[in-house]
Write a protein that holds these residues in place. Structure first.
Motif, PDB file in Angstrom:
ATOM      1  N   LYS A 475       0.832  -1.201   0.000  1.00 54.46           N
ATOM      2  CA  LYS A 475       0.000   0.000   0.000  1.00 54.46           C
ATOM      3  C   LYS A 475       0.872   1.259   0.000  1.00 54.46           C
ATOM      4  O   LYS A 475       2.060   1.214   0.298  1.00 54.46           O
ATOM      5  CB  LYS A 475      -0.924  -0.021   1.224  1.00 54.46           C
ATOM      6  N   GLU A 476       0.248   2.380  -0.305  1.00 49.13           N
ATOM      7  CA  GLU A 476       0.992   3.639  -0.416  1.00 49.13           C
ATOM      8  C   GLU A 476       1.619   4.064   0.900  1.00 49.13           C
ATOM      9  O   GLU A 476       2.615   4.785   0.914  1.00 49.13           O
ATOM     10  CB  GLU A 476       0.052   4.753  -0.909  1.00 49.13           C
ATOM     11  N   PRO A 596       1.247  -0.519  -5.519  1.00 48.56           N
ATOM     12  CA  PRO A 596       0.087   0.389  -5.402  1.00 48.56           C
ATOM     13  C   PRO A 596      -0.301   1.006  -6.747  1.00 48.56           C
ATOM     14  O   PRO A 596       0.559   1.193  -7.637  1.00 48.56           O
ATOM     15  CB  PRO A 596       0.581   1.459  -4.429  1.00 48.56           C
ATOM     16  N   GLU A 597      -1.573   1.298  -6.898  1.00 44.74           N
ATOM     17  CA  GLU A 597      -2.017   2.002  -8.101  1.00 44.74           C
ATOM     18  C   GLU A 597      -1.379   3.377  -8.144  1.00 44.74           C
ATOM     19  O   GLU A 597      -1.173   4.024  -7.133  1.00 44.74           O
ATOM     20  CB  GLU A 597      -3.537   2.122  -8.093  1.00 44.74           C
ATOM     21  N   GLY A 598      -1.095   3.812  -9.370  1.00 46.18           N
ATOM     22  CA  GLY A 598      -0.495   5.128  -9.553  1.00 46.18           C
ATOM     23  C   GLY A 598       1.016   5.116  -9.451  1.00 46.18           C
ATOM     24  O   GLY A 598       1.649   6.172  -9.505  1.00 46.18           O
ATOM     25  N   TYR A 599       1.622   3.905  -9.285  1.00 47.36           N
ATOM     26  CA  TYR A 599       3.081   3.785  -9.220  1.00 47.36           C
ATOM     27  C   TYR A 599       3.583   2.858 -10.323  1.00 47.36           C
ATOM     28  O   TYR A 599       2.854   1.976 -10.806  1.00 47.36           O
ATOM     29  CB  TYR A 599       3.528   3.234  -7.864  1.00 47.36           C
ATOM     30  N   LYS A 600       4.811   3.067 -10.716  1.00 47.16           N
ATOM     31  CA  LYS A 600       5.466   2.192 -11.685  1.00 47.16           C
ATOM     32  C   LYS A 600       6.803   1.738 -11.126  1.00 47.16           C
ATOM     33  O   LYS A 600       7.347   2.351 -10.199  1.00 47.16           O
ATOM     34  CB  LYS A 600       5.679   2.904 -13.005  1.00 47.16           C
ATOM     35  N   ASP A 660      22.910  -9.354   2.011  1.00 46.98           N
ATOM     36  CA  ASP A 660      22.926  -8.186   1.128  1.00 46.98           C
ATOM     37  C   ASP A 660      21.931  -8.349  -0.024  1.00 46.98           C
ATOM     38  O   ASP A 660      21.193  -7.409  -0.356  1.00 46.98           O
ATOM     39  CB  ASP A 660      24.329  -7.956   0.569  1.00 46.98           C
ATOM     40  N   LYS A 661      21.900  -9.541  -0.626  1.00 41.29           N
ATOM     41  CA  LYS A 661      21.029  -9.765  -1.779  1.00 41.29           C
ATOM     42  C   LYS A 661      19.559  -9.717  -1.374  1.00 41.29           C
ATOM     43  O   LYS A 661      18.726  -9.118  -2.067  1.00 41.29           O
ATOM     44  CB  LYS A 661      21.357 -11.109  -2.437  1.00 41.29           C
ATOM     45  N   GLN A 662      19.238 -10.341  -0.240  1.00 38.79           N
ATOM     46  CA  GLN A 662      17.852 -10.330   0.216  1.00 38.79           C
ATOM     47  C   GLN A 662      17.404  -8.919   0.602  1.00 38.79           C
ATOM     48  O   GLN A 662      16.202  -8.617   0.569  1.00 38.79           O
ATOM     49  CB  GLN A 662      17.682 -11.268   1.421  1.00 38.79           C
ATOM     50  N   GLY A 663      18.352  -8.066   0.946  1.00 36.76           N
ATOM     51  CA  GLY A 663      18.007  -6.703   1.340  1.00 36.76           C
ATOM     52  C   GLY A 663      17.917  -5.725   0.185  1.00 36.76           C
ATOM     53  O   GLY A 663      17.517  -4.574   0.390  1.00 36.76           O
ATOM     54  N   GLU A 664      18.309  -6.145  -1.016  1.00 38.77           N
ATOM     55  CA  GLU A 664      18.236  -5.235  -2.168  1.00 38.77           C
ATOM     56  C   GLU A 664      16.799  -4.810  -2.427  1.00 38.77           C
ATOM     57  O   GLU A 664      15.857  -5.601  -2.260  1.00 38.77           O
ATOM     58  CB  GLU A 664      18.835  -5.896  -3.399  1.00 38.77           C
ATOM     59  N   GLN A 665      16.646  -3.575  -2.856  1.00 38.91           N
ATOM     60  CA  GLN A 665      15.314  -2.973  -2.898  1.00 38.91           C
ATOM     61  C   GLN A 665      14.790  -2.736  -4.310  1.00 38.91           C
ATOM     62  O   GLN A 665      15.544  -2.506  -5.254  1.00 38.91           O
ATOM     63  CB  GLN A 665      15.325  -1.646  -2.137  1.00 38.91           C
ATOM     64  N   ILE A 666      13.480  -2.800  -4.388  1.00 38.06           N
ATOM     65  CA  ILE A 666      12.748  -2.341  -5.567  1.00 38.06           C
ATOM     66  C   ILE A 666      12.414  -0.871  -5.343  1.00 38.06           C
ATOM     67  O   ILE A 666      12.042  -0.468  -4.238  1.00 38.06           O
ATOM     68  CB  ILE A 666      11.458  -3.155  -5.770  1.00 38.06           C
ATOM     69  N   VAL A 667      12.542  -0.067  -6.379  1.00 41.49           N
ATOM     70  CA  VAL A 667      12.204   1.351  -6.298  1.00 41.49           C
ATOM     71  C   VAL A 667      10.980   1.614  -7.169  1.00 41.49           C
ATOM     72  O   VAL A 667      10.972   1.283  -8.364  1.00 41.49           O
ATOM     73  CB  VAL A 667      13.372   2.247  -6.752  1.00 41.49           C
ATOM     74  N   LEU A 668       9.940   2.174  -6.569  1.00 47.32           N
ATOM     75  CA  LEU A 668       8.731   2.576  -7.292  1.00 47.32           C
ATOM     76  C   LEU A 668       8.681   4.095  -7.356  1.00 47.32           C
ATOM     77  O   LEU A 668       9.082   4.787  -6.422  1.00 47.32           O
ATOM     78  CB  LEU A 668       7.473   2.071  -6.567  1.00 47.32           C
ATOM     79  N   SER A 669       8.196   4.615  -8.445  1.00 48.91           N
ATOM     80  CA  SER A 669       8.005   6.062  -8.574  1.00 48.91           C
ATOM     81  C   SER A 669       6.571   6.342  -8.993  1.00 48.91           C
ATOM     82  O   SER A 669       5.952   5.556  -9.717  1.00 48.91           O
ATOM     83  CB  SER A 669       8.986   6.648  -9.583  1.00 48.91           C
ATOM     84  N   ARG A 670       6.055   7.462  -8.522  1.00 48.65           N
ATOM     85  CA  ARG A 670       4.673   7.816  -8.842  1.00 48.65           C
ATOM     86  C   ARG A 670       4.553   8.158 -10.326  1.00 48.65           C
ATOM     87  O   ARG A 670       5.420   8.825 -10.907  1.00 48.65           O
ATOM     88  CB  ARG A 670       4.218   9.006  -7.988  1.00 48.65           C
ATOM     89  N   ILE A 671       3.509   7.678 -10.941  1.00 51.33           N
ATOM     90  CA  ILE A 671       3.287   7.936 -12.373  1.00 51.33           C
ATOM     91  C   ILE A 671       2.846   9.392 -12.559  1.00 51.33           C
ATOM     92  O   ILE A 671       1.989   9.894 -11.838  1.00 51.33           O
ATOM     93  CB  ILE A 671       2.183   6.995 -12.936  1.00 51.33           C
TER      94      ILE A 671
END
Length: 671
Positions: A475-476, A596-600, A660-671
């Motif tokens: 969620k946002e 979340p909706e509105g993110y890519k 380290d690998k399990q902690g790597e992150q996905i980055v989402l940005s608002r559309i």
């Protein structure tokens, strides 16, 4: 730098030798010490550790063993307060027991420049029975504060000359000075078994000694009479005493890490085992000197070998159970399940029976030996090649040297052409070749029909599996909600059943929620918890907050969320003892995350894989974006139950990469 280090070591050594180690002679300098000079992380230190074990001759009882202990401990901070409590294990048999005498204990504090003594009262001493064979004397010293020193001394009188308590040369805290002495008359020859990684060079001597013997002689009366007159006499007997002394300085603490079966296996020390006795004008009496001697003694005992030969008490029941079954594997399964369902374990560990298999069978309750020797006998009656296997549980240690004290447990083994089948009927949830974790301790000693023995590996070859499938909606606000399903096999399933079955569900869920740091769980369900032939299946829904960082128009999160490892369990620079995982395993995680909706998706971690040398460990990480979802597959393999210290650096690097690998992150940005 070398000169500075040598000078420091010399100064520490000089300081140690200048201190007064007599009981009660605590100095202001010792009380003013804030940290241990060679280990600033220590919560406490042994300033002095002294033990002397010797023999005393008593007119009524013969030789007894006397152990004198004097210890002085510096407590630096609150974490070290546990060292103000001392526990003494006292062995007992049906007719004899060890006793403590001469106990004195004081706490010393430095107040306004003066040393204040607090004597321990008798009310602080408690004696309790911990088992049929052991009592425990426990005492706690008074007025414990940061910087205080506790000091105590006592004697243990023991009638058991074969049972010399192990000399412990290394503790969980540093030892500044250690002195130890073992003295035994020439009549008793002991074998010295040294363990651990600390270099120890003892000093040996042969000393002149003596004791006073009181006897009774029979003197005939006057000539021509048949009267006999008894006369008491006293005789001074001279003999040689063998003395071994140890004098050690600045012993480092034994640092413990996760994944160790029993740290005491690697703690430096020495154990004296009675090899034989040779009294004047008498023959030599041999005790356990080889494993063959040990096994023979155990097998010929009426509480072991004779119990295997008894069958009349169960024959009708087993005939009815397997009379129509010819397949040997099916027979084994039926008998194993029959014993598990009929018998209840009374929580006593032993390879000797107590009340006997016949009485245990009638009462439906018994110790480890009664249940598993009964099982072995039934399997033999059914025509199977079944043998008892002596085991030392993980808490009991590894039987490195030939000794009757080396084992404390027994399981059963069936030899099939396809391979061995190990069984333990004391555990209701165990299945063939899945021994309780406590019994997975290197090798067992399988005893044949004639008392011979062979070693058998107790560790399983099959990997235990924990398969996790999770769907999560991010969620946002950074919270997640979703559902999780797990499937566990072999030892993972056994451990789950042990922790789950018979436990209050609310208490169990509270522990599970706390494990995942306040996660809310609902719709919890378990399948196959009592069907031991199937993997355990667990499912639940969850809600968890604070699973992502929100910075401006971007969201950062690890797609493994609360399932990821956040710390490398291996922190020591070097480790001299093995890493013991108990059994090989593989954990597979399949996770689908809805964003979340509105993110890519702006960026995701790269797929990757790495492994340890010689296929000891393997890690796979595959990630794939699919529209507004991310699919992740992670596998973690540990291929061996025990990894030797040679591979410690590689193992430490492996887990560091994994974290380290399990902690790597996905980055989402608002559309």
């Amino acid at each position: 730098m070398r000169i500075t280090f040598n000078l420091l070591a010399l100064l520490i050594s000089i300081t140690a030798f200048s201190q007064n180690y007599k009981f009660g002679k605590v100095s202001k300098e010792e009380l003013q010490e804030v940290i241990n000079p060679i280990d600033s992380s220590a919560t406490a230190s042994y300033l002095y550790k002294n033990r002397k074990t010797h023999f005393q001759y008593l007119p009524q009882n013969g030789f007894n063993v006397v152990t004198e202990v004097h210890e002085r401990v510096k407590i630096y901070n609150q974490e070290g307060y546990e060292y103000a409590t001392k526990q003494i294990a006292l062995y007992k048999s049906r007719n004899n027991e060890e006793e403590v005498s001469g106990l004195k204990a004081y706490t010393y504090n430095l107040i306004d420049g003066k040393i204040i003594e607090d004597k321990m009262s008798k009310d602080a001493v408690f004696k309790t029975e911990t088992s049929k064979y052991w009592d425990q004397l426990k005492f706690t010293l008074p007025n414990i504060k940061n910087g205080c020193i506790v000091e105590y001394r006592y004697k243990i009188f023991s009638p058991f000359i074969t049972n010399i308590d192990e000399y412990v040369f290394q503790e969980d805290i540093p030892i500044k000075k250690l002195e130890a002495v073992f003295e035994a008359p020439e009549y008793f020859v002991y074998k010295k078994n040294v363990k651990g990684y600390l270099p120890v060079t003892p000093k040996t001597e042969r000393l002149n000694d003596k004791f006073v013997y009181h006897g009774v002689s029979n003197n005939t009366g006057e000539a021509g009479t048949s009267s006999v007159k008894k006369e008491r006499y006293t005789q001074e007997v001279t003999h040689l005493t063998n003395k071994t002394s140890y004098d050690l300085l600045n012993i480092p603490a034994l640092k413990e890490e996760p994944y160790v079966s029993n740290i005491d296996n690697y703690r430096s020390g020495v154990k004296y085992e009675l090899s034989y006795t040779h009294y004047p004008n008498s023959s030599v009496d041999y005790y356990s000197t080889t494993w063959e001697d040990v096994v023979k003694t155990i097998y010929e005992s009426s509480s072991f070998g004779d119990e295997l030969d008894k069958s009349g008490y169960y024959e009708k029941d087993i005939d009815a159970l397997i009379g129509s079954i010819s397949d040997p594997v099916k027979r084994a399964y039926l008998i194993f399940d029959f014993v598990k369902s009929r018998m209840k374990w009374n929580n006593y560990h032993s390879f000797y029976t107590n009340q006997g298999v016949k009485s245990a069978y009638k009462d439906h309750v018994g110790n480890v030996a009664e249940i598993n020797l009964m099982l072995t006998s039934m399997l033999r009656y059914a025509g199977l090649r079944a043998y008892p296997v002596l085991v030392s549980t993980r808490s009991h240690g590894i039987p490195i040297f030939p000794t009757r004290e080396g084992y404390n447990y027994v399981v059963s083994c069936i030899r099939f052409p396809e391979g061995d089948m190990l069984l333990d009927a004391t555990n209701k949830y165990a299945v063939p070749n899945v021994l309780p974790t406590k019994a997975l301790n290197w090798q067992g000693r399988m005893i044949s029909e004639h008392g011979g023995s062979t070693l058998i590996d107790l560790y399983p070859k099959e990997k235990s599996k924990n398969t996790i499938f999770m769907m999560a909606k991010l969620k946002e606000d950074g919270s997640i909600e979703g559902a999780c399903r797990t499937m566990k096999t072999t030892h993972k399933a056994l451990e789950f059943r042990e922790n789950y079955i018979g436990v209050n569900l609310d208490d169990y869920l509270e522990r599970l929620e706390n494990k995942y740091d306040g996660m809310e769980i609902s719709d919890y369900a378990v399948k196959n918890d009592l069907d031991l032939s199937q993997p355990v299946r667990e499912s639940y829904k969850f809600v968890k907050e604070n699973q992502a960082d929100i910075i401006g128009d971007k969201i950062y999160f690890s797609p493994m969320f609360f399932l990821r490892d956040t710390q490398n369990p291996f922190k020591l620079e070097n480790r001299e003892y093995p890493v013991d995982f108990a059994y090989p395993s593989v954990t597979s995680c399949k996770i689908i995350v809805s964003i979340p909706e509105g993110y890519k998706i702006e960026s995701i971690p790269e797929a990757g894989a790495f492994m340890m040398p010689d296929d000891l460990g393997l890690f796979k990480y595959n990630i794939l974006p699919q529209g507004n979802k991310v699919q992740l597959a992670v596998e973690t393999h540990i291929s061996e139950s025990v990894i030797t210290p040679v591979y410690y650096a590689a193992l430490k690097t492996y887990f560091s990469q994994l974290v380290d690998k399990q902690g790597e992150q996905i980055v989402l940005s608002r559309i």
